[in-house]
Design a protein around this motif. Sequence first.
Motif, PDB file in Angstrom:
ATOM      1  N   LYS A  90      -2.907 -10.989  -1.787  1.00 34.91           N
ATOM      2  CA  LYS A  90      -2.791  -9.760  -1.490  1.00 34.91           C
ATOM      3  C   LYS A  90      -2.549  -8.336  -1.628  1.00 34.91           C
ATOM      4  CE  LYS A  90      -7.518 -11.443   0.956  1.00 34.91           C
ATOM      5  NZ  LYS A  90      -8.820 -10.359   0.535  1.00 34.91           N
ATOM      6  N   VAL A  91      -0.975  -8.522  -1.798  1.00 36.65           N
ATOM      7  CA  VAL A  91      -0.080  -7.851  -1.892  1.00 36.65           C
ATOM      8  C   VAL A  91       0.058  -7.532  -3.299  1.00 36.65           C
ATOM      9  CG1 VAL A  91       2.345  -7.658  -1.591  1.00 36.65           C
ATOM     10  CG2 VAL A  91       1.231  -8.919  -0.184  1.00 36.65           C
ATOM     11  N   ALA A  92      -0.432  -8.015  -4.528  1.00 35.71           N
ATOM     12  CA  ALA A  92      -0.128  -7.860  -5.793  1.00 35.71           C
ATOM     13  C   ALA A  92      -1.511  -7.129  -5.625  1.00 35.71           C
ATOM     14  CB  ALA A  92      -0.843  -9.487  -6.650  1.00 35.71           C
ATOM     15  N   GLU A  93      -2.549  -7.513  -5.135  1.00 34.72           N
ATOM     16  CA  GLU A  93      -3.629  -6.480  -5.653  1.00 34.72           C
ATOM     17  C   GLU A  93      -3.445  -5.018  -4.628  1.00 34.72           C
ATOM     18  OE1 GLU A  93      -8.902  -6.500  -4.497  1.00 34.72           O
ATOM     19  OE2 GLU A  93      -6.974  -7.728  -2.786  1.00 34.72           O
ATOM     20  N   ALA A  94      -2.843  -5.106  -3.399  1.00 35.48           N
ATOM     21  CA  ALA A  94      -2.394  -3.314  -3.012  1.00 35.48           C
ATOM     22  C   ALA A  94      -1.723  -2.979  -3.578  1.00 35.48           C
ATOM     23  CB  ALA A  94      -2.466  -3.627  -1.691  1.00 35.48           C
ATOM     24  N   ALA A  95      -0.818  -2.929  -4.988  1.00 34.45           N
ATOM     25  CA  ALA A  95       0.333  -2.843  -5.103  1.00 34.45           C
ATOM     26  C   ALA A  95      -0.216  -1.811  -6.755  1.00 34.45           C
ATOM     27  CB  ALA A  95       1.072  -3.470  -4.921  1.00 34.45           C
ATOM     28  N   ALA A  96      -1.190  -2.644  -7.166  1.00 37.29           N
ATOM     29  CA  ALA A  96      -1.766  -2.315  -8.740  1.00 37.29           C
ATOM     30  C   ALA A  96      -2.154  -0.982  -8.183  1.00 37.29           C
ATOM     31  CB  ALA A  96      -2.679  -3.571  -8.878  1.00 37.29           C
ATOM     32  N   HIS A  97      -1.235  -0.061  -8.465  1.00 35.89           N
ATOM     33  CA  HIS A  97      -2.170   1.084  -8.946  1.00 35.89           C
ATOM     34  C   HIS A  97      -1.474   2.919  -9.925  1.00 35.89           C
ATOM     35  CE1 HIS A  97      -5.412   0.736  -6.194  1.00 35.89           C
ATOM     36  NE2 HIS A  97      -4.723  -0.420  -5.468  1.00 35.89           N
ATOM     37  N   SER A  98      -1.762   3.113 -10.857  1.00 36.06           N
ATOM     38  CA  SER A  98      -1.149   4.241 -11.260  1.00 36.06           C
ATOM     39  C   SER A  98       0.002   3.654 -11.809  1.00 36.06           C
ATOM     40  CB  SER A  98      -1.032   5.013 -10.504  1.00 36.06           C
ATOM     41  OG  SER A  98      -0.793   6.319 -11.017  1.00 36.06           O
ATOM     42  N   GLN A  99       1.060   4.481 -11.768  1.00 34.82           N
ATOM     43  CA  GLN A  99       2.410   3.986 -12.400  1.00 34.82           C
ATOM     44  C   GLN A  99       3.028   2.653 -12.499  1.00 34.82           C
ATOM     45  OE1 GLN A  99       5.341   7.671 -13.564  1.00 34.82           O
ATOM     46  NE2 GLN A  99       4.138   7.899 -11.270  1.00 34.82           N
ATOM     47  N   MET A 153       2.775 -11.102 -11.012  1.00 33.96           N
ATOM     48  CA  MET A 153       2.675 -12.491  -9.972  1.00 33.96           C
ATOM     49  C   MET A 153       3.122 -13.548 -10.682  1.00 33.96           C
ATOM     50  SD  MET A 153       0.694 -12.267  -6.747  1.00 33.96           S
ATOM     51  CE  MET A 153      -0.210 -14.073  -7.001  1.00 33.96           C
ATOM     52  N   VAL A 154       3.754 -14.062 -10.158  1.00 30.26           N
ATOM     53  CA  VAL A 154       4.252 -15.747 -10.307  1.00 30.26           C
ATOM     54  C   VAL A 154       3.731 -16.557  -9.846  1.00 30.26           C
ATOM     55  CG1 VAL A 154       6.342 -15.071  -9.227  1.00 30.26           C
ATOM     56  CG2 VAL A 154       5.207 -15.523  -7.747  1.00 30.26           C
ATOM     57  N   GLY A 155       3.350 -17.485 -11.028  1.00 28.06           N
ATOM     58  CA  GLY A 155       2.586 -18.531 -10.753  1.00 28.06           C
ATOM     59  C   GLY A 155       2.791 -19.707  -9.693  1.00 28.06           C
ATOM     60  N   GLY A 156       1.428 -20.741  -9.466  1.00 30.06           N
ATOM     61  CA  GLY A 156       2.527 -21.158  -8.769  1.00 30.06           C
ATOM     62  C   GLY A 156       0.724 -22.055  -7.664  1.00 30.06           C
ATOM     63  N   ARG A 157       0.647 -22.775  -7.043  1.00 28.84           N
ATOM     64  CA  ARG A 157      -0.678 -23.036  -6.085  1.00 28.84           C
ATOM     65  C   ARG A 157      -1.275 -21.412  -5.140  1.00 28.84           C
ATOM     66  NH1 ARG A 157      -0.668 -25.279  -1.444  1.00 28.84           N
ATOM     67  NH2 ARG A 157       0.889 -26.136  -1.270  1.00 28.84           N
ATOM     68  N   ARG A 166       0.752  -1.115  -0.129  1.00 28.22           N
ATOM     69  CA  ARG A 166       0.301   0.305   0.334  1.00 28.22           C
ATOM     70  C   ARG A 166       0.770   1.137  -0.120  1.00 28.22           C
ATOM     71  NH1 ARG A 166      -3.097  -2.867   3.377  1.00 28.22           N
ATOM     72  NH2 ARG A 166      -2.464  -2.269   5.355  1.00 28.22           N
ATOM     73  N   GLN A 167       1.995   1.387   0.333  1.00 31.40           N
ATOM     74  CA  GLN A 167       2.836   2.075   0.663  1.00 31.40           C
ATOM     75  C   GLN A 167       3.278   2.402  -0.853  1.00 31.40           C
ATOM     76  OE1 GLN A 167       3.668   4.705   3.654  1.00 31.40           O
ATOM     77  NE2 GLN A 167       2.771   3.992   4.698  1.00 31.40           N
ATOM     78  N   LEU A 168       3.373   1.725  -1.121  1.00 31.51           N
ATOM     79  CA  LEU A 168       4.310   0.928  -2.362  1.00 31.51           C
ATOM     80  C   LEU A 168       3.650   1.744  -3.827  1.00 31.51           C
ATOM     81  CD1 LEU A 168       6.784  -1.385  -2.580  1.00 31.51           C
ATOM     82  CD2 LEU A 168       7.375   1.099  -1.940  1.00 31.51           C
ATOM     83  N   ALA A 169       2.244   1.172  -3.256  1.00 31.29           N
ATOM     84  CA  ALA A 169       1.462   2.132  -4.119  1.00 31.29           C
ATOM     85  C   ALA A 169       1.773   3.037  -5.476  1.00 31.29           C
ATOM     86  CB  ALA A 169      -0.560   0.969  -4.191  1.00 31.29           C
ATOM     87  N   GLY A 170       1.532   2.847  -5.850  1.00 34.11           N
ATOM     88  CA  GLY A 170       1.366   4.453  -7.463  1.00 34.11           C
ATOM     89  C   GLY A 170       2.906   4.766  -7.600  1.00 34.11           C
ATOM     90  N   ARG A 171       4.240   3.888  -7.555  1.00 31.75           N
ATOM     91  CA  ARG A 171       5.322   4.253  -7.634  1.00 31.75           C
ATOM     92  C   ARG A 171       5.686   3.741  -8.768  1.00 31.75           C
ATOM     93  NH1 ARG A 171       9.338   4.531  -2.385  1.00 31.75           N
ATOM     94  NH2 ARG A 171      10.553   5.608  -4.067  1.00 31.75           N
TER      95      ARG A 171
END
Length: 268
Positions: free
Chosen positions: A143-152, A157-161, A128-133
């Motif tokens: 959940k981490v990918a979702e939180a980071a995926a904003h703006s620039q 995501m790596v694949g896997g189970r 969340r802190q890094l999102a948009g940078r």
Amino acid sequence: MLDQQDSNTQALPEVRRQRLLELVRQRTSITTLELVRELSASSATIRRDMAILEDLNLLKRSHGGAVSLESSKHQAEPYKADYEPVFFEKVTHARAAKEQIAKLAASLVEDGNTILLDSGTTAQALARQLAGRRITVVALDLKVAEAAAHSQTEVLMVGGRVRPGLFSVVGVWTDAALASLSMDIFFLGADAISEQGVTNSALDEARVKALGIQCAKRCVVIAHHSKFNLRKMAHVCGLDQIDVLVTDEASRPNILAYEAKFRQILYA
């Protein structure tokens, strides 16, 4: 349109589900009507939440409510036993410390960096802190990918189970993806840290973390005070493999005896 009575809880469903789980455990059994009153949410929302938590084997739905499945041991020591808490249990634990750690850890990142983010709620706070940078983030957790995926911010995501209830990814696809990467920083989460190193509750996740260390120029551990002086089953790395430890002030007395073994410690 959202139910008006859901307005305060809809934005943070994980927090609402954590509170629901706490109520079920405290009372052993509870009715849907009681949960509606306690959580200020609609009966439809409560029923959906109970279904999700039942799928995660955290409670059992009964006629008109829910019954706890957790043992007294897990209720008393969820962060000390070898038991691994799921995402909904972790999300509200030490939240303020995680946010402080995340803010300080984010200051180590420069524009243009490639960042590998581990699984877990501290990593989610960092995302969340890094999102948009203007950076590239490779995430080991949905959940981490979702939180980071904003703006620039470019998010991969790596694949896997996907581990049920934990949202981290593991397995041969994950291992293969990490073997092909070269990252600037790996922000490593930890189940436990002791003088012997970082350990994890699950063997497959420990392997992913170890591979993450190998593919990054720097390893930065992000962990709050309750993770120290504990050991779990699976070894991840020694303290000498950690470039920077970012933790909260409450950790100082916990690591005093082996503080010198870390290359650098930043206290949030």
